[in-house]
Design an enzyme around this catalytic site. Structure first.
Site, PDB file in Angstrom:
ATOM      1  CG  HIS A 268      -1.832   1.150   1.355  1.00 35.34           C
ATOM      2  ND1 HIS A 268      -3.139   1.118   0.928  1.00 35.34           N
ATOM      3  CD2 HIS A 268      -1.634   2.391   1.850  1.00 35.34           C
ATOM      4  CE1 HIS A 268      -3.701   2.289   1.159  1.00 35.34           C
ATOM      5  NE2 HIS A 268      -2.807   3.087   1.731  1.00 35.34           N
ATOM      6  CD  GLU A 269       1.621   3.641   3.787  1.00 36.60           C
ATOM      7  OE1 GLU A 269       1.799   4.710   3.170  1.00 36.60           O
ATOM      8  OE2 GLU A 269       0.621   3.433   4.509  1.00 36.60           O
ATOM      9  CG  HIS A 272       0.199   6.338  -0.368  1.00 41.17           C
ATOM     10  ND1 HIS A 272      -0.805   7.140  -0.867  1.00 41.17           N
ATOM     11  CD2 HIS A 272      -0.365   5.626   0.652  1.00 41.17           C
ATOM     12  CE1 HIS A 272      -1.931   6.906  -0.179  1.00 41.17           C
ATOM     13  NE2 HIS A 272      -1.693   5.997   0.735  1.00 41.17           N
ATOM     14  CD  GLU A 298      -5.682   5.711   0.751  1.00 40.45           C
ATOM     15  OE1 GLU A 298      -4.842   6.616   0.953  1.00 40.45           O
ATOM     16  OE2 GLU A 298      -5.631   4.631   1.321  1.00 40.45           O
TER      17      GLU A 298
HETATM   18 ZN   LIG Z   1      -3.138   5.169   2.086  1.00 45.47          ZN
END
Ligand SMILES: [Zn+2]
Length: 500
Positions: A268-269, A272, A298
């Site tokens: 997830h990170e 980003h 997001e």
């Molecule tokens: Zn996030």
């Protein structure tokens, strides 16, 4: 020097201070010994005051007026279009900094930290009465802020709060999107649960050393083409992506009895981070070169986590790399089949941050409805626990009556007045599904993931989203990429394909 050029130089200066601020914040979360905390807070507060002063300098209003006239009278070339976008984004940041009077900002900061600080123990103690006394002030001050912003921007109170995180997104558009989701989500959750009931799953039960989890995380980051010359991975209590585009800092937290969360947290990170690393160098240090919005940010982390990370083809890589990392080649936990079940397990729980992909939107939509009505003055802060309970029963069939700590007191966002933020999470999931639907037309996504060279996927994201930064409004960006504005249909199809 034209006023436009003066603005460019001024915002680059602001950016340098923000750079320093962001590194100090990363260090405080990832490295700093506790004894450094007081002096660090003072240094960071001083920097914030300085940045605020730079952002609200009196001559800026005149510079914006003159620069707007300069560009209006210039011949309309692609360069001028770019400059207009740049000016729009600088002006937006200027408005955000100047709209709210300083004494209100200060009152909010004091009430917010008081409420948040007390909440940390009040939540543990299920102490709604204590929390409510502090929160009352936070809500009142946020309503005041919303009224001032709304008046200046010509928006309703809650729309003005949304504008801080999702410029251009309105209650009207969210009501349409979310009421669509509410028509099909509950049934989809029930069907998925019924389907999963007959499946057997092996839960992780061993010890998974932090060092092994970290080296596994780094392998996954390589597979996802994280640029280690411009970023790094560390540990913190709350995972985040910080730093600056040329030096992105991501963090995760490890639990030695369970690798599941840390591993997908890194995926997830990394999403980003790759968005930040892919932002155009030509606009580095300028508002137009920054990420479009929280929802679009997001959308990238969720593209990595949900569209790539939880796909069967990617889980094949996870299975192989985890067996290597933990030296667990015969452990049935790490078979492709079992890992896939672990990463797509549906469970109707109380807690948003622990929620699975399918029930997560239900948590977000009810928060949206509550904060919308709270900021618009339709409900009062004392009504929230009861409304929370009703909405939990209606969407997930579970009650939070008297259970404040796992109900309306569970999130940090409302404690310091961050109203308007929650919708970004589900907007991100929807954008990600819509991008995937379009990407499928030109990229063989499955084949790319299977081959272990995911470049075609990242090239598409780079061309269509990362390199576009804030050149377009959010609606324009999505329309340019997918041919339509945000449409919940793609999200539904994605969820049905995965869970039915
Ligand atoms: Zn996030």
């Amino acid at each position: 020097m034209s006023n436009y050029d003066q603005l460019i130089s001024h915002y680059q200066t602001i950016n340098h201070f923000n750079h320093a601020q962001s590194m100090l914040g990363w260090d405080a979360a990832a490295n700093m010994p506790t004894g450094g905390s007081d002096a660090r807070s003072q240094a960071m507060a001083e920097l914030s005051v300085h940045v605020h002063r730079l952002s609200t300098q009196p001559q800026l209003g005149e510079w914006f007026n003159n620069a707007e006239n300069e560009l209006l009278n210039a011949e309309q070339t692609p360069l001028i279009t770019e400059k207009k976008a740049s000016l729009r984004e600088m002006k937006r940041q200027w408005q955000q900094a100047t709209l709210v009077p300083e004494d209100l900002v200060q009152a909010q900061s004091i009430a917010g930290s008081k409420c948040e600080h007390a909440w940390r123990s009040q939540r543990q103690e299920n102490d709604w009465t204590g929390f409510e006394k502090n929160w009352k002030d936070v809500v009142a001050l946020s309503r005041e802020e919303a009224a001032i912003r709304g008046e200046a921007l010509g928006l309703t109170a809650y729309d003005a709060m949304l504008d801080k995180f999702e410029p251009g997104t309105t209650t009207a558009s969210l009501d349409t999107l979310f009421s669509d989701v509410k028509t099909w989500l509950p049934e989809l959750i029930e069907k998925a649960l019924a389907k999963q009931q007959s499946e057997s799953i092996i839960m992780p039960s061993g010890t998974y050393p932090t060092a092994a989890q970290k080296s596994l995380g780094l392998e996954i980051m390589k597979l996802l083409k994280f640029d280690f010359d411009h970023g790094r991975l560390d540990q913190s209590v709350h995972p985040f992506c910080g730093g600056v585009p040329s030096d992105v800092r991501i963090t995760t937290r490890y639990d030695e009895s369970d690798f599941v969360q840390a591993l997908m947290g890194i995926v997830h990170e990394t999403g980003h981070a790759r968005y930040e690393q892919g932002l155009p160098k030509a606009f580095a240090g300028l508002p137009v070169g920054e990420a479009r919005s929280m929802g679009i940010h997001e959308s990238q982390s969720l593209f990595f986590e949900m569209q790539i990370g939880r796909s069967k083809d990617f889980i094949t890589h996870l299975s192989r790399l985890s067996a290597d990392a933990f030296n667990a080649y015969k452990d049935p936990v790490f078979t492709e089949e079992n890992l896939y079940k672990l990463y797509t397990r549906v469970d109707k729980g109380f807690i948003r941050v622990d929620a699975d992909e399918l029930t997560y939107p239900a948590h977000v939509i009810m928060r949206y409805e509550i904060e919308r009505d709270l900021i618009n003055g339709v409900i009062e802060h004392t009504d929230v626990p009861e409304i929370w309970d009703e909405k939990m029963k209606a969407s997930l069939g579970i009650t939070t009556k008297g259970n404040y700590k796992n109900g309306c007191m569970q999130d940090i966002h409302w404690t310091d007045g961050s109203f308007g933020y929650f919708p970004s999470y589900t907007l991100g999931a929807m954008y990600a599904a819509q991008y995937k639907a379009t990407m499928t037309n030109t990229v063989n996504i499955e084949a790319a993931i299977q081959s272990g060279d995911l470049s075609p996927i990242f090239q598409w994201l780079n061309d269509n989203i990362w390199s576009q930064a804030s050149l377009h409004t959010t609606d324009e960006l999505v329309k340019r990429v997918t041919g339509e504005v945000l449409n919940a249909e793609h999200f539904r199809k994605h969820l049905e394909a995965r869970y039915l």
